[in-house]
Design a protein around this motif. Structure first.
Motif, PDB file in Angstrom:
ATOM      1  N   GLU A  54     -18.989  41.470 -26.279  1.00 22.00           N
ATOM      2  CA  GLU A  54     -19.340  42.888 -26.338  1.00 22.00           C
ATOM      3  C   GLU A  54     -20.396  43.197 -27.408  1.00 22.00           C
ATOM      4  N   CYS A  55     -21.215  42.196 -27.750  1.00 23.31           N
ATOM      5  CA  CYS A  55     -22.325  42.447 -28.680  1.00 23.31           C
ATOM      6  C   CYS A  55     -23.507  41.630 -28.175  1.00 23.31           C
ATOM      7  N   ASP A  56     -24.361  42.238 -27.372  1.00 23.21           N
ATOM      8  CA  ASP A  56     -25.508  41.508 -26.822  1.00 23.21           C
ATOM      9  C   ASP A  56     -26.767  41.788 -27.634  1.00 23.21           C
ATOM     10  N   GLU A  57     -26.585  42.069 -28.893  1.00 25.68           N
ATOM     11  CA  GLU A  57     -27.718  42.457 -29.745  1.00 25.68           C
ATOM     12  C   GLU A  57     -28.608  41.256 -30.022  1.00 25.68           C
ATOM     13  N   GLU A  58     -29.939  41.513 -30.027  1.00 26.67           N
ATOM     14  CA  GLU A  58     -30.883  40.458 -30.411  1.00 26.67           C
ATOM     15  C   GLU A  58     -31.202  40.602 -31.892  1.00 26.67           C
ATOM     16  N   ILE A  59     -31.036  39.492 -32.636  1.00 25.96           N
ATOM     17  CA  ILE A  59     -31.250  39.548 -34.091  1.00 25.96           C
ATOM     18  C   ILE A  59     -32.284  38.501 -34.458  1.00 25.96           C
ATOM     19  N   LEU A  60     -33.086  38.829 -35.483  1.00 29.10           N
ATOM     20  CA  LEU A  60     -34.046  37.844 -35.981  1.00 29.10           C
ATOM     21  C   LEU A  60     -33.283  36.683 -36.598  1.00 29.10           C
ATOM     22  N   HIS A  61     -33.847  35.471 -36.487  1.00 26.19           N
ATOM     23  CA  HIS A  61     -33.188  34.270 -36.999  1.00 26.19           C
ATOM     24  C   HIS A  61     -32.847  34.400 -38.488  1.00 26.19           C
ATOM     25  N   GLY A  62     -33.712  35.059 -39.272  1.00 24.17           N
ATOM     26  CA  GLY A  62     -33.498  35.195 -40.730  1.00 24.17           C
ATOM     27  C   GLY A  62     -32.289  36.041 -41.071  1.00 24.17           C
ATOM     28  N   LYS A  63     -31.906  37.000 -40.179  1.00 26.20           N
ATOM     29  CA  LYS A  63     -30.791  37.906 -40.494  1.00 26.20           C
ATOM     30  C   LYS A  63     -29.534  37.569 -39.700  1.00 26.20           C
ATOM     31  N   TYR A  64     -29.569  36.408 -39.024  1.00 29.07           N
ATOM     32  CA  TYR A  64     -28.469  36.037 -38.134  1.00 29.07           C
ATOM     33  C   TYR A  64     -27.161  35.797 -38.921  1.00 29.07           C
ATOM     34  N   GLY A  65     -27.264  35.085 -40.056  1.00 28.54           N
ATOM     35  CA  GLY A  65     -26.069  34.761 -40.877  1.00 28.54           C
ATOM     36  C   GLY A  65     -25.370  36.021 -41.359  1.00 28.54           C
ATOM     37  N   GLN A  66     -26.155  36.994 -41.819  1.00 25.66           N
ATOM     38  CA  GLN A  66     -25.600  38.254 -42.345  1.00 25.66           C
ATOM     39  C   GLN A  66     -24.874  39.015 -41.242  1.00 25.66           C
ATOM     40  N   HIS A  67     -25.488  39.021 -40.034  1.00 32.15           N
ATOM     41  CA  HIS A  67     -24.907  39.726 -38.888  1.00 32.15           C
ATOM     42  C   HIS A  67     -23.546  39.131 -38.519  1.00 32.15           C
ATOM     43  N   LEU A  68     -23.472  37.800 -38.501  1.00 28.97           N
ATOM     44  CA  LEU A  68     -22.210  37.130 -38.159  1.00 28.97           C
ATOM     45  C   LEU A  68     -21.115  37.438 -39.186  1.00 28.97           C
ATOM     46  N   SER A  69     -21.490  37.451 -40.479  1.00 27.72           N
ATOM     47  CA  SER A  69     -20.480  37.729 -41.523  1.00 27.72           C
ATOM     48  C   SER A  69     -19.951  39.157 -41.395  1.00 27.72           C
ATOM     49  N   ASN A  70     -20.785  40.108 -40.930  1.00 28.63           N
ATOM     50  CA  ASN A  70     -20.309  41.482 -40.697  1.00 28.63           C
ATOM     51  C   ASN A  70     -19.217  41.497 -39.634  1.00 28.63           C
ATOM     52  N   HIS A  71     -19.446  40.699 -38.556  1.00 25.27           N
ATOM     53  CA  HIS A  71     -18.430  40.592 -37.500  1.00 25.27           C
ATOM     54  C   HIS A  71     -17.124  40.067 -38.067  1.00 25.27           C
ATOM     55  N   LYS A  72     -17.225  39.055 -38.952  1.00 25.54           N
ATOM     56  CA  LYS A  72     -16.033  38.411 -39.516  1.00 25.54           C
ATOM     57  C   LYS A  72     -15.238  39.429 -40.359  1.00 25.54           C
ATOM     58  N   GLU A  73     -15.972  40.225 -41.154  1.00 26.57           N
ATOM     59  CA  GLU A  73     -15.325  41.238 -42.009  1.00 26.57           C
ATOM     60  C   GLU A  73     -14.561  42.246 -41.165  1.00 26.57           C
ATOM     61  N   MET A  74     -15.200  42.684 -40.055  1.00 22.24           N
ATOM     62  CA  MET A  74     -14.557  43.675 -39.180  1.00 22.24           C
ATOM     63  C   MET A  74     -13.297  43.109 -38.552  1.00 22.24           C
ATOM     64  N   LYS A  75     -13.364  41.816 -38.216  1.00 23.28           N
ATOM     65  CA  LYS A  75     -12.207  41.162 -37.607  1.00 23.28           C
ATOM     66  C   LYS A  75     -11.040  41.125 -38.598  1.00 23.28           C
ATOM     67  N   ASP A  76     -11.378  40.776 -39.891  1.00 20.67           N
ATOM     68  CA  ASP A  76     -10.341  40.735 -40.941  1.00 20.67           C
ATOM     69  C   ASP A  76      -9.711  42.112 -41.133  1.00 20.67           C
ATOM     70  N   ASP A  91     -38.145  32.321 -38.777  1.00 24.05           N
ATOM     71  CA  ASP A  91     -37.304  33.489 -39.084  1.00 24.05           C
ATOM     72  C   ASP A  91     -37.583  34.676 -38.168  1.00 24.05           C
ATOM     73  N   SER A  92     -38.790  34.725 -37.598  1.00 22.58           N
ATOM     74  CA  SER A  92     -39.122  35.881 -36.747  1.00 22.58           C
ATOM     75  C   SER A  92     -38.725  35.669 -35.283  1.00 22.58           C
ATOM     76  N   LEU A  93     -38.114  34.503 -34.978  1.00 26.68           N
ATOM     77  CA  LEU A  93     -37.640  34.264 -33.610  1.00 26.68           C
ATOM     78  C   LEU A  93     -36.417  35.123 -33.325  1.00 26.68           C
ATOM     79  N   GLY A  94     -36.264  35.671 -32.121  1.00 24.23           N
ATOM     80  CA  GLY A  94     -35.114  36.497 -31.761  1.00 24.23           C
ATOM     81  C   GLY A  94     -33.999  35.656 -31.159  1.00 24.23           C
ATOM     82  N   ILE A  95     -32.723  35.931 -31.602  1.00 31.07           N
ATOM     83  CA  ILE A  95     -31.559  35.195 -31.076  1.00 31.07           C
ATOM     84  C   ILE A  95     -30.549  36.227 -30.613  1.00 31.07           C
TER      85      ILE A  95
END
Length: 654
Positions: free
Chosen positions: A26-48, A16-20
């Motif tokens: 246009e989003c080159d942010e590095e996120i910890l593996h444990g919070k990756y799913g939450q980050h992706l769902s935020n993108h999806k919400e913004m798209k909707d 979980d502490s690995l960086g991805i």
């Protein structure tokens, strides 16, 4: 593979502490593996959200949804509506309304607007914030509001709250039709003689059904009534639940169709002074007559026995006393009284020989009626049974005794008069078959001198008996104050002085205000031990104290027997002692109070002493069959008339 095992926790923590790096443009942010799913769902919400974001391409500024026309609102929300429809069809069986309402409720509650949410929920469940028309009608009647007063209240409440809490008058009238006679269909077997088979008959003119000829007495009065059979049907339908419950309580099958025997108490009474005070209405007599009935009990024939499934618990309440006819006329005006009551009596006679077919609890049932006219005061009994007035030498409406006979034999008389006998006697009076002189003829017919036109049951009216006896005690008190037993020749002025002394003392000791005419309440207070003790303070002689106290004590022991609705249950000891008490009372009258009762007696003292046990043996009660319910109804009528009369200042001044 089925042999997978959950990795150890330390390994998961390192993972979980690995960086991805985020793969989204246009989003080159590095996120910890444990919070990756939450980050992706935020993108999806913004798209909707961007799908619905409106890009204003210049021109008019974008308006708020609620300020648009209905057509524009429809256009703007068409995509959302399509999605909601798809959801409703998939999840809720196509109920779009329920989905939208629930969504709206949740939105309101999320903003803590619970009151609005509750009101919306009430509307959804069909119990809107407005009152039912029948409830509004009950409010109008119970608060004695006239139509115009109610309408004013309705308008004000609607204007102030912006909501229709009270219903308009036309809705009340519609609700009233369902509660009044003429709403329920019914049938008579055989059909009633000379009565229309139409069942939709509400309030009718009091003179309808009266065949008028040119020579007839002109009836100049205002009268309104219900048709008797329609009114009875309405009363029975009101009691539908009680009847079915009564059958259950007696373990009878609820599909039994009868025949049910319904016992009806009839009451009729005249009212003085119902004037409009300052009214500018039509010129009518200032007196009225009300005829009403009460359903006393209902029984059903079951096998060889009759089972009582309903009994009126409060037979003297105005709530069970159903008005049948109301006329603005004087009860002493014999022609008007007979003209208006004769169609009603004709309907009553027709119903005696017929059976009513009425649907109750979904089953057609049969009803028979027994009519008992007991709620009449003595004045009216004498009028409708063709007897001479109350001051006649023929003192009683139950037996043939003269005043002299009744004063010599105070207790031992039996009931002999009846409606049929009165009719026969009238025929003798009219035709004089034995060619006798007036006095001989009068003695033969025992005071019947007019044609009886309403059948009454020979009985005592408990309320008027109480009032009549109290009036007599009031006179005895005056005579005792003036010591009439010593000096019988006294002037009118002297007697007037005794009355003033008594009135003043009763006012001081008992808070009893003097009255022009004895009322029921005055009678109740006067007939008490306290009143006798107060009167004894004005009398010097101890012996007279004892006589008066004993007379009152005996009377108070006798009174519950003919006042209670069921003496066998309510006062069995006093019922057993009645004959003894009445004989002792009679003995006192003929000895200690001989100065008053030698050769004469009052009508109600005679009835109280001579006829009570026989009536109770026959009917089980006297109090239950009294006219008190009708008298209470009179009080309501007076109040309605005074409240609703135009320009009436009566209640405003109080």
């Amino acid at each position: 593979p089925t042999d997978l095992v959950t990795p150890v926790k330390s390994f998961l923590n390192i993972l979980d502490s690995l960086g991805i790096r985020c793969p989204v443009k246009e989003c080159d942010e590095e996120i910890l593996h444990g919070k990756y799913g939450q980050h992706l769902s935020n993108h999806k919400e913004m798209k909707d959200r961007e799908l619905y974001s409106y890009i204003n391409k210049g021109g008019r500024p974008r308006q708020h949804l609620l300020s648009l026309t209905r057509r524009a609102q429809k256009h703007r929300l068409r995509e959302l509506k399509r999605q909601v429809k798809a959801f409703a069809e998939k999840e809720e069986g196509g109920d779009i309304k329920a989905v939208c309402m629930t969504l709206f409720l949740l939105a309101l509650r999320a903003k803590n607007e619970h009151r609005q949410a509750d009101e919306l929920e009430a509307i959804m469940q069909g119990r809107g914030s407005g009152l039912h028309p029948a409830v509004c009608l009950a409010i109008r009647v119970n608060t004695f509001l006239s139509c115009s007063q109610y309408h004013k209240m309705y308008r004000t409440v609607k204007a102030v709250t912006g909501r229709q809490i009270f219903q308009p008058l036309h809705a009340l009238r519609t609700a009233e039709k369902a509660l009044l006679p003429g709403h329920h269909p019914f049938e008579w077997k055989p059909p009633l003689k000379n009565v229309s088979t139409n069942t939709e008959v509400g309030i009718i003119d009091g003179l309808s059904g009266l065949p008028l000829s040119v020579d007839d007495y002109p009836v100049d009065t205002i009268a309104k009534r219900f048709r008797y059979d329609a009114a009875l049907v309405c009363a029975l339908k009101d009691m539908e639940e009680e009847i079915l419950e009564g059958m259950k309580a007696k373990y009878l099958d609820d599909y039994l169709n009868g025949p049910f025997t319904v016992v009806i108490k009839e009451s009729c009474d005249g009212m003085g002074d119902v004037s409009e005070k300052h009214g500018s209405g039509p010129a009518v007599p200032e007196k009225a007559v009300r005829f009403s009935f009460t359903v006393m009990n209902i029984a059903i024939a079951h096998g060889n026995e009759s089972k009582r499934i309903f009994e009126e618990v409060k037979p003297n309440s105005e709530l069970c006393c159903k008005p049948l006819c109301l006329m603005l006329a004087d009860e002493s005006d014999h022609e008007t009284l007979t003209a208006i009551l004769s169609p009603l009596i004709a309907e009553r006679e027709a119903m005696k020989n017929s059976e009513l077919l009425l649907e109750m609890g979904g089953i057609l049932r049969t009803f028979r009626f027994v009519f008992r006219g007991t709620g009449y005061d003595e004045k009216l009994v004498r009028e409708v049974e063709g007897l001479e007035a109350s001051g006649s030498t023929y003192i009683c409406t139950l037996c043939d005794a003269t005043r002299l006979e009744a004063s010599q034999n105070l207790v031992f008389h039996s009931i002999t008069r009846s409606h049929a006998e009165n009719l026969e006697r009238y025929e003798i009076w009219r035709s004089n078959p034995y060619h006798e002189s007036v006095d001989e003829l009068r003695d033969r017919v025992k005071g019947v001198s007019a044609k009886p036109f309403i059948e009454t049951v020979p009985s005592i009216d408990a309320l008027h008996c109480d009032i009549g006896n109290a009036t007599e005690f009031y006179r005895i008190f005056q005579m005792e104050i003036g010591e009439l037993y010593k000096n019988p020749d006294v002037s009118k002025e002297e007697r007037k002085r005794w009355q003033l002394t008594l009135d003043k003392h009763l006012r001081k000791k008992m808070n009893l205000k003097p009255m022009m005419k004895m009322s029921g309440n005055f009678a109740r207070k006067l007939m008490s031990k306290e009143a006798v003790e107060a009167v004894c303070e004005l009398i010097k002689c101890e012996e007279r104290h004892e006589a008066l106290k004993e007379l009152m004590d005996l009377y108070l022991k006798m009174k519950p027997v003919w006042r209670s609705s069921c003496p066998a249950k309510e006062c069995p000891e006093l019922l057993c002692q009645y004959s003894y008490n009445s004989q002792r009372f009679a003995e006192l009258l003929s000895t200690k109070f001989k100065y008053r009762y030698e050769g004469k007696i009052t009508n109600y003292f005679h009835k109280t002493l001579a006829h009570v046990p026989e009536i109770i043996e026959r009917d089980g009660s006297i109090g239950a069959w009294a006219s008190e319910g009708n008298e209470s109804g009179n009080k309501l009528f007076r109040r309605f008339r005074k409240m609703n009369a135009r320009q009436s200042k009566f209640y405003e001044m109080e």
